[in-house]
Design a protein around this motif. Structure first.
Motif, PDB file in Angstrom:
ATOM      1  N   THR A 159       9.635  15.465   6.142  1.00 38.47           N
ATOM      2  CA  THR A 159       9.957  14.159   5.556  1.00 38.47           C
ATOM      3  C   THR A 159       9.069  13.899   4.346  1.00 38.47           C
ATOM      4  O   THR A 159       7.926  14.380   4.279  1.00 38.47           O
ATOM      5  N   ALA A 160       9.621  13.137   3.415  1.00 36.18           N
ATOM      6  CA  ALA A 160       8.849  12.670   2.258  1.00 36.18           C
ATOM      7  C   ALA A 160       9.008  11.162   2.191  1.00 36.18           C
ATOM      8  O   ALA A 160      10.137  10.652   2.097  1.00 36.18           O
ATOM      9  N   ARG A 161       7.923  10.447   2.275  1.00 36.10           N
ATOM     10  CA  ARG A 161       7.963   8.983   2.200  1.00 36.10           C
ATOM     11  C   ARG A 161       7.549   8.587   0.787  1.00 36.10           C
ATOM     12  O   ARG A 161       6.381   8.731   0.404  1.00 36.10           O
ATOM     13  N   VAL A 162       8.516   8.110   0.034  1.00 32.65           N
ATOM     14  CA  VAL A 162       8.302   7.783  -1.374  1.00 32.65           C
ATOM     15  C   VAL A 162       8.028   6.283  -1.497  1.00 32.65           C
ATOM     16  O   VAL A 162       8.858   5.451  -1.109  1.00 32.65           O
ATOM     17  N   VAL A 163       6.865   5.931  -2.011  1.00 32.49           N
ATOM     18  CA  VAL A 163       6.437   4.535  -2.144  1.00 32.49           C
ATOM     19  C   VAL A 163       6.606   4.114  -3.603  1.00 32.49           C
ATOM     20  O   VAL A 163       6.161   4.815  -4.520  1.00 32.49           O
ATOM     21  N   VAL A 164       7.250   2.996  -3.787  1.00 30.38           N
ATOM     22  CA  VAL A 164       7.570   2.511  -5.132  1.00 30.38           C
ATOM     23  C   VAL A 164       6.954   1.128  -5.322  1.00 30.38           C
ATOM     24  O   VAL A 164       7.032   0.272  -4.432  1.00 30.38           O
ATOM     25  N   ARG A 165       6.363   0.905  -6.493  1.00 26.70           N
ATOM     26  CA  ARG A 165       5.784  -0.408  -6.817  1.00 26.70           C
ATOM     27  C   ARG A 165       6.286  -0.852  -8.185  1.00 26.70           C
ATOM     28  O   ARG A 165       6.348  -0.050  -9.130  1.00 26.70           O
ATOM     29  N   ALA A 166       6.657  -2.131  -8.270  1.00 24.85           N
ATOM     30  CA  ALA A 166       7.193  -2.680  -9.520  1.00 24.85           C
ATOM     31  C   ALA A 166       6.095  -2.845 -10.557  1.00 24.85           C
ATOM     32  O   ALA A 166       4.908  -2.942 -10.216  1.00 24.85           O
ATOM     33  N   PRO A 167       6.454  -2.879 -11.821  1.00 26.89           N
ATOM     34  CA  PRO A 167       5.453  -3.145 -12.866  1.00 26.89           C
ATOM     35  C   PRO A 167       4.784  -4.500 -12.643  1.00 26.89           C
ATOM     36  O   PRO A 167       5.330  -5.380 -11.958  1.00 26.89           O
ATOM     37  N   ALA A 168       3.609  -4.677 -13.192  1.00 25.80           N
ATOM     38  CA  ALA A 168       2.845  -5.914 -13.003  1.00 25.80           C
ATOM     39  C   ALA A 168       3.671  -7.127 -13.415  1.00 25.80           C
ATOM     40  O   ALA A 168       4.315  -7.144 -14.477  1.00 25.80           O
ATOM     41  N   GLY A 169       3.663  -8.128 -12.543  1.00 29.97           N
ATOM     42  CA  GLY A 169       4.368  -9.365 -12.824  1.00 29.97           C
ATOM     43  C   GLY A 169       5.841  -9.351 -12.472  1.00 29.97           C
ATOM     44  O   GLY A 169       6.529 -10.365 -12.660  1.00 29.97           O
TER      45      GLY A 169
END
Length: 749
Positions: A72-82
């Motif tokens: 498995t690969a758990r891909v974590v995504v975070r939005a740009p600041a703000g």
């Protein structure tokens, strides 16, 4: 024993061509068998008898579509600041990433975080899980490249994207250069020790023969016995080290016998009869220690231990047969260049002989002799300094924390560690160590719903996901998210608590059977299995080795102090490992980027390997002392004699062993680095402090009582004659050097 091996050595020396051809045939045969054998199986990890393994097997049977053993690969995504991922623009980017993951090679499914409720409460972070149809060890380079491309394309859109899981390629895999460094340093040490390129080359050549046969045999038998390609790692490392050491002792003893005036065949026979006896018993202790890993009941460790034990057995056979055969091809050229003319050519004149005798009389005692005399004069001082020094170094071992390597202990610049930290910040530490709870019942869905409701009330649990039943409805699975991280003791306590109340929960929900598994539970069970096996393993290995050493030395105190000295050196080595890898002392020097818990497998692994090697040095050094004592020397004289002939060789052997293991410290892989450091430092402490300082100091203090053995036991034990006392009746006194030269004609070496 000595008489039999003496005959073997003489035969191999005399029929050197035949013996060499036989070993060449073995190498070629093993190589051919390996070349035609099917590809070795991939590594499989299992722990029979544990609850997590039972639940894991149940999931494979009841949920075949889940591919529970798939990577498995758990891909974590975070939005740009703000910004938030729930915004239409950012959401489209995440959905595009999920689509790319689903199309990557070997991926069977990729979850959409907006459909699985895998978005943080603040909307800034989400994770998607890509499930592969193959296990982590079968994930191809193409699949790794496909995952990397999907991540890079998503990063190009402005998202912060990191990935964890066993499908993600781990940087810093073993590079394979460690063995070369060890061989290079070994060659330098051997040349300095022997003063002869040929004498230095023999141990290297025979050791390479041994590991080649061992590695080829493991490959050839891989499919039959389930030996994976990584099974040979320990076998090659140990085989190379002991192969060099065993041949080193045989060659060194041959040179010693030649210097005392033995005829060449007899020198080879006596070298194998005396030093070869020590090799056999030293090899047996290593084999016992490695094969004893079977008591841990972890198939992977059992296979590694047995494969390494087989390679050590090959090294013993080569040392006692192939080495004397090679000596037959160069009986004089193995001697130091400055001494070769003593063994062939015209006899010395009386004047030349007198000069030679004067030069010999002016020679200073060697370093081993001088050191032994110092220890014999001040045994109590040496003993106190040695014990206190190792005791101080062992103090950090009291703070030893065991664990298995996880993404939370990786270097902070790796994508796995970044993904781990992002999940902890946005979802809680427990998201990095979810538990899987299986529920078996006639109506599994209803039973699991009741179990999940009760588990939601348990302190320490953050979330319990709705139950997922299988197609037949007799099994369901719940995902439990702890409040604490996977390596924290609170999580271990939580797993124990859930298992403790499983019976009550099951009885209250239709008589369901409840099991806990998942990677976190698997790691906990793994550590517990090792802890439970530690004392039985230590008792088995030390007990069998104690009996072997009683046979070798015909003494009770010698084996006892050998075992106690080993425990002291292992304690000091564990203390050094804790200081460097757990506390971070000298971390920059050794390349430790992230201090953390010590691998759970390291203590039992180190005990097995180091105990065998420690007994090697004990046998080689003390048999020389025993030999001198049996032949009439006083106890203190026997200590000095043992060091005169064995000190330099044991020191060289230990330096070679430390060099071989130290090469692995340069690897980027943390576990390989830790193993290399622990074995190198343990051998360093054991050889140079315990065997070279504490052992002679104890002999000096104990005197004749060191060799005490009850008479009734002396009558019961067979006489193995490791010191070669019976050989005196076979060989008689050595021929004086001048007389032998006068009898010999010129024979090229």
């Amino acid at each position: 024993m000595a008489t039999f091996l003496y005959k073997v050595g003489r035969f191999a020396f005399r029929r050197r061509g035949l013996v060499t051809l036989l070993w060449l045939a073995v190498v070629v045969g093993a190589g051919f068998a390996a070349s035609v054998a099917p590809p070795p199986p991939t590594d499989t990890f299992s722990m029979p008898g544990t609850e997590s393994q039972k639940a894991f097997d149940l999931l494979k049977e009841k949920f075949p579509a889940m591919s529970v053993d798939g990577a498995t690969a758990r891909v974590v995504v975070r939005a740009p600041a703000g910004e938030k991922l729930t915004d239409p623009t950012q959401k489209a980017k995440v959905e595009s990433l999920v689509g790319a993951l689903a199309k990557a090679p070997d991926v069977v499914a990729a979850s959409d975080p907006f459909k699985t409720n895998a978005v943080s409460q603040d909307g800034t972070t989400a994770y998607a899980v890509a499930t592969y149809k193959v296990s982590a060890l079968k994930v191809t380079d193409e699949a790794h490249d496909g995952l990397d491309k999907a991540l890079e394309d998503s990063r190009a859109t402005g998202l912060t994207v990191e990935a964890g899981g066993d499908a993600v390629k781990v940087d810093g895999a073993p590079g394979g250069g460690a063995e070369g460094i060890g061989i290079l340093v070994s060659a330098i040490v051997l040349v300095l020790t022997f003063g002869s390129m040929i004498a230095a080359g023999m141990p290297l050549l025979t050791a390479i023969f041994g590991v080649a046969i061992g590695g080829a045999a493991i490959t050839a038998l891989g499919t039959t016995f389930g030996l994976s390609s990584t099974t040979s790692t320990l076998a090659l490392m140990i085989g190379l080290a002991v192969g060099i050491d065993y041949a080193l002792f045989i060659v060194s003893r041959y040179r010693s016998e030649m210097a005392e005036g033995r005829e060449r065949q007899d020198a080879a026979g006596r070298a194998v009869g005396t030093a070869g006896s020590a090799v056999v018993f030293a090899g047996l202790t290593v084999i016992v220690a490695l094969a004893g890993l079977s008591v841990v009941n972890i198939p992977m460790l059992t296979k590694m231990g047995l494969a390494a034990a087989g390679t050590v057995a090959v090294a013993v056979l080569i040392a006692t047969t192939f080495v004397p055969a090679l000596l037959g091809f160069a009986p004089i050229k193995v001697m130091p260049r400055s001494e070769r003319k003593k063994y062939y050519g015209k006899p010395l004149s009386e004047r030349q002989q007198r000069k030679a005798d004067k030069r010999a009389a002016r020679q200073k005692p060697n370093l081993g002799t001088r050191w032994a005399r110092f220890v014999v004069r001040r045994p109590l001082v040496v003993l106190l300094f040695g014990v206190l020094g190792l005791g101080v170094i062992a103090v950090p071992a009291a703070s030893l924390q065991l664990g298995l390597p996880g993404e939370g202990t990786m270097a902070t610049d790796t994508t796995q560690r970044k993904a781990y930290d992002m999940l902890s910040e946005s979802f809680g530490a427990g998201f990095n160590g979810p538990l899987m709870v299986t529920v078996q019942a006639k109506d599994a869905a209803t039973a699991a719903a009741g179990v999940g409701k009760e588990l939601g009330k348990v302190e320490g649990i953050a979330t319990v996901t709705p139950a997922t039943p299988n197609d037949t409805g007799d099994t369901a699975v719940l995902t439990v998210i702890p409040k604490t991280g996977p390596t924290e003791t609170e999580t271990e306590d939580l797993v124990g608590h859930i298992r403790g109340i499983a019976g009550t929960l099951g009885a209250a929900n239709g008589g369901a059977e409840i099991l806990v598994t998942g990677q976190t539970a698997l790691f906990i069970d793994f550590s517990q299995t090792l802890d439970d096996a530690m004392l039985p393993y230590l008792g088995l290995v030390v007990g069998l080795a104690f009996l072997l050493l009683v046979l070798v030395f015909r003494s009770l105190l010698v084996p006892l102090k050998a075992a106690l000295g080993f425990l002291l050196s292992v304690g000091a080595a564990l203390g050094a490992v804790v200081a460097v890898f757990q506390w971070g002392w000298l971390g920059d020097f050794f390349g430790v980027e992230q201090p953390g818990p010590i691998m759970s497998t390291l203590p039992i692994f180190m005990i097995g390997v180091v105990f065998g090697l420690a007994m090697d040095y004990e046998v080689f050094l003390v048999t020389r002392m025993r030999e001198a004592y049996v032949h009439g020397a006083q106890p203190s004289e026997a200590v000095v004699t043992g060091f005169r002939y064995g000190g330099r060789v044991v020191g060289a052997a230990a330096i070679i062993m430390v060099s071989v293991f130290s090469g692995f410290i340069m690897e980027d892989n943390v576990f390989v680095k830790m193993v290399g450091f622990s074995l190198a430092i343990a051998v360093l402490f054991d050889a140079f402090v315990v065997r070279m300082a504490l052992v002679p100091a104890l002999f000096a203090l104990l005197g004749r009582s060191a060799w005490w053995l009850p008479r009734w036991l002396d009558r019961l034990l067979p006489n193995m004659d490791v010191e070669g006392e019976k050989l005196n009746h076979v060989l008689g006194a050595p021929i004086p050097a001048q007389q032998r030269r006068e009898q010999e004609v010129h024979i090229p070496g």
